[in-house]
Design an enzyme around this catalytic site. Structure first.
Site, PDB file in Angstrom:
ATOM      1  N   HIS A  45       0.856  -1.208   0.000  1.00 46.07           N
ATOM      2  CA  HIS A  45       0.000   0.000   0.000  1.00 46.07           C
ATOM      3  C   HIS A  45       0.879   1.239   0.000  1.00 46.07           C
ATOM      4  CE1 HIS A  45      -3.132   2.885   1.387  1.00 46.07           C
ATOM      5  NE2 HIS A  45      -3.937   2.030   0.805  1.00 46.07           N
ATOM      6  N   PHE A  46       1.475   1.629  -0.947  1.00 45.78           N
ATOM      7  CA  PHE A  46       1.554   1.192  -2.334  1.00 45.78           C
ATOM      8  C   PHE A  46       3.016   0.950  -2.657  1.00 45.78           C
ATOM      9  CE2 PHE A  46      -2.138   4.001  -1.983  1.00 45.78           C
ATOM     10  CZ  PHE A  46      -3.143   3.178  -2.457  1.00 45.78           C
TER      11      PHE A  46
END
Length: 139
Positions: A45-46
């Site tokens: 993420h991410f």
């Protein structure tokens, strides 16, 4: 209160203990958490651009409000019952320290209604209203 002292008040443990310190000041709970960068919620993420997920910011804000619950949590667990008017204003990244300011709006035991804000370097990142029910543990 530091992490070890907080463990006496809330049931969360690593990796879900998401607050480093909490203090009461003028009727408000002031809590903080420094994002290390290796937390489980940053994995994926991410990739290449890690950002603390909004739902994790809500959990951090809720944990930072723990000193506002007027009852003992020794034999009960505070469960989220709602979140309202939650807004995400800025990102929280690895190595940021987010400071939460929460206040109790009202209590009708076993329910507690609060509002809070989270800041990184005086920049508003998250704001919202949330509620808990303090539920007796079933053991």
């Amino acid at each position: 209160m530091n992490r070890e002292e907080l463990k006496k008040l809330i049931p969360h443990r690593e990796p879900m203990l998401l607050v480093d310190t909490v203090e009461l000041c003028d009727g408000k709970a002031i809590g903080s958490y420094t994002v290390r960068g290796d937390e489980f919620f940053l994995q994926g993420h991410f990739p290449g651009n890690p950002v603390v997920p909004g739902v994790i910011l809500c959990e951090m804000m809720a944990q930072a409000s723990c000193l506002l619950i007027e009852e003992s949590t020794e034999e009960a667990t505070p469960y989220f019952t709602g979140m309202n008017q939650v807004k995400f204003k800025n990102t929280v990244m690895p190595h940021d320290t987010i400071v939460f300011k929460s206040e109790l709006v009202r209590a009708k035991k076993p329910f507690y209604f609060m509002k809070g804000e989270g800041y990184v370097k005086d920049k508003l990142c998250v704001v919202g209203e949330f509620s808990f029910a303090l539920v007796t543990n079933q053991a």
